[in-house]
Design a protein around this motif. Sequence first.
Motif, short mmCIF file in Angstrom:
data_model
loop_
_atom_site.label_atom_id
_atom_site.label_comp_id
_atom_site.label_asym_id
_atom_site.label_seq_id
_atom_site.Cartn_x
_atom_site.Cartn_y
_atom_site.Cartn_z
N LEU A 93 8.01 3.28 -17.60
CA LEU A 93 7.16 3.26 -16.42
C LEU A 93 7.77 2.32 -15.39
CD1 LEU A 93 3.62 2.94 -18.07
CD2 LEU A 93 4.65 5.03 -17.15
N ARG A 94 7.45 2.57 -14.12
CA ARG A 94 7.94 1.66 -13.08
C ARG A 94 6.94 1.56 -11.94
NH1 ARG A 94 12.37 3.92 -8.73
NH2 ARG A 94 11.09 5.61 -7.89
N LEU A 95 7.00 0.42 -11.24
CA LEU A 95 6.31 0.20 -9.98
C LEU A 95 7.37 0.22 -8.88
CD1 LEU A 95 3.81 -2.68 -10.81
CD2 LEU A 95 3.29 -0.26 -10.53
N ASN A 96 7.13 1.04 -7.83
CA ASN A 96 8.09 1.19 -6.75
C ASN A 96 7.42 0.81 -5.43
OD1 ASN A 96 10.70 2.22 -5.66
ND2 ASN A 96 9.32 3.68 -4.65
N PHE A 97 8.09 -0.02 -4.63
CA PHE A 97 7.54 -0.50 -3.37
C PHE A 97 8.49 -0.13 -2.23
CE2 PHE A 97 6.28 -3.26 -6.80
CZ PHE A 97 4.92 -3.42 -6.61
N THR A 98 7.94 0.43 -1.16
CA THR A 98 8.75 0.77 0.01
C THR A 98 7.84 0.81 1.23
OG1 THR A 98 10.33 2.37 0.93
CG2 THR A 98 8.49 3.27 -0.33
N GLY A 99 8.40 1.16 2.39
CA GLY A 99 7.61 1.19 3.62
C GLY A 99 8.51 1.24 4.83
N MET A 114 -5.74 4.46 4.66
CA MET A 114 -5.26 4.31 3.28
C MET A 114 -5.51 5.61 2.53
SD MET A 114 -6.21 1.47 0.36
CE MET A 114 -5.40 0.16 1.30
N LEU A 115 -4.47 6.10 1.86
CA LEU A 115 -4.55 7.38 1.16
C LEU A 115 -3.89 7.28 -0.20
CD1 LEU A 115 -3.47 9.70 4.12
CD2 LEU A 115 -5.78 9.48 3.23
N VAL A 116 -4.23 8.23 -1.07
CA VAL A 116 -3.56 8.41 -2.36
C VAL A 116 -2.76 9.70 -2.32
CG1 VAL A 116 -3.87 8.73 -4.85
CG2 VAL A 116 -5.38 7.17 -3.60
N GLY A 117 -1.53 9.67 -2.82
CA GLY A 117 -0.69 10.85 -2.79
C GLY A 117 0.13 10.99 -4.07
N VAL A 172 1.82 8.76 -9.13
CA VAL A 172 0.89 8.67 -8.01
C VAL A 172 1.30 7.52 -7.10
CG1 VAL A 172 -1.03 9.67 -9.28
CG2 VAL A 172 -0.69 7.19 -9.32
N GLY A 173 0.93 7.63 -5.83
CA GLY A 173 1.26 6.60 -4.87
C GLY A 173 0.07 6.21 -4.04
N PHE A 174 0.08 4.99 -3.54
CA PHE A 174 -0.95 4.49 -2.64
C PHE A 174 -0.27 4.18 -1.30
CE2 PHE A 174 -2.13 3.70 -6.96
CZ PHE A 174 -3.47 4.05 -7.01
N TYR A 175 -0.76 4.80 -0.22
CA TYR A 175 -0.09 4.78 1.07
C TYR A 175 -1.03 4.20 2.12
CZ TYR A 175 2.85 8.11 -1.41
OH TYR A 175 3.66 8.72 -2.33
N ASN A 176 -0.52 3.27 2.93
CA ASN A 176 -1.31 2.68 3.99
C ASN A 176 -0.52 2.70 5.30
OD1 ASN A 176 -3.92 0.78 4.35
ND2 ASN A 176 -2.29 0.09 5.70
N SER A 177 -1.03 3.45 6.29
CA SER A 177 -0.45 3.39 7.63
C SER A 177 -1.28 2.42 8.46
CB SER A 177 -0.42 4.78 8.27
OG SER A 177 -1.72 5.33 8.37
N PHE A 178 -0.61 1.57 9.22
CA PHE A 178 -1.29 0.49 9.92
C PHE A 178 -1.67 0.88 11.34
CE2 PHE A 178 1.54 -1.47 6.77
CZ PHE A 178 0.63 -2.22 6.05
N SER A 179 -2.62 0.15 11.93
CA SER A 179 -2.99 0.35 13.32
C SER A 179 -1.81 -0.02 14.21
CB SER A 179 -4.20 -0.51 13.69
OG SER A 179 -5.33 -0.15 12.92
#
Length: 469
Positions: free
Chosen positions: A102-108, A249-252, A234-241
């Motif tokens: 398993l892994r945790l992946n961070f990007t943006g 904030m969305l799940v994808g 699964v991923g958790f996505y946040n687009s900022f103002s």
Amino acid sequence: MNKKVLFLSLLFSCGIFSLSAQEEFSRDLIPDEVEYGQPNQTYNTYKTTWKKNAFKDNWTISVGGGAQILMGIDDNKGSFTDRVTFAPQISISKYFSPIWGLRLNFTGGSLHGFNDGSYGTYVKWNHGTKNYMGQSVVGTSGYPTTVGAGMLTWDPTWNSRWDLTTPSGVGYNQSIIGMDGDNYYWIPGRENGALYMDHVRYFQFNVDFMFDLFNLFGNYNPKRFFELTPFGGVGFYNSFSHMGNDNIMLVGAHAGLIGKFRLSEKFALHAEVSGSVVGDSFDGQTGDNQSMDGIAQATLSVAYKFGKTSWDVAAPMDAKLINKLNNDINILRESLANQKCPTCPPPPPPVEVRPTAPVQDIKFLPDPVFFRIDKSVIDQSEWMKIDKAANYLNQHPEVNVVVTGYADKKTAYPEYNMKLSERRAKAVSKALIERYGINPARVSINWSGDRIQPFTVNEWNRVVIFVIE
């Protein structure tokens, strides 16, 4: 004669403790003797049982970056070079076998999208009243002033992206905004193909299941230069103002493929391609002919492995051999019990001894129940020991038994071992009561984890011992 038989019995008894424990072991490898695995052997990874590594082993952290693009409404109308942005990446992973992990992946970063202002509804309309319909310009010629379908397609932040004033300085007039029924649209976009750029600043983190393809379908080889690792999760996505977009904030879903190039035992180079699918509102606009937004990435990172990086084969002993040796021991014990000493010297005269403190007489049944590493399930070969304990209790109804569980000190950590020894004690107690009908009032349980090690050999301490009261 008696001494020889006694010596052989003790020797076999010591050996049988190790064999009865069904120990999972691996041979020490001689450097350069073979490339991988055990000496002179190869192992099919999927069909082989592997020894469980410690929690601190088989961790990897990778840091790198690459390119990414947004795939939303009208984004494909922009030039490819304008759409590509930088994608930083950090991932932390752990393998639980040679095959999967398993892994945790961070990007943006910042994503560049494009729009022609012809169709769709902007998410900005649906959040609060401060920015409702561009409050600062409500009533200006060409802009809607009432709630309704006119909310479609008009973006209140166009004035921050384009100079929409006419040469005469009137500004914001019907030459810029058109109407299609009740829907407003941007005339330069629909009629002349003009585009304006969205700047979507976002952050995402993913939880991915991954498996090594060559290990799954081939032989185990920790020195393989190249490995393919598909992943998905699964991923958790946040687009900022930012520039007209609200915080969303969305799940994808997230999936891709990693090509791993081994540089050394600890270092590797990871080339990764991945894609994410998120809700249509991610880029601040919904509707039109597309119901989802996508993010595509290609990255290159340097990976470092922590702890032990390889895996050892677990080789349980043959049950037939264990049964044979147990029978040999029983024969030796019976032979020893039948021996007589015709020339024994007379015993010494009795000496009266008055102890200064009472001595507690603790009795153990001779056959403890051994367990495999990290297991609380009773092996088939160990049931005969529980059968012996049950027979003893049936023959001595005046005694009770304390079933005491232990765990070895070199595996896992104290808190986990305490719970493991409890499960082992409860498994044996349950067998005595439910399978052999021993009165529950005569059976009590105790467990000590790895705080107490009954045996000097670490592996023998995966055990349950019967204490007679």
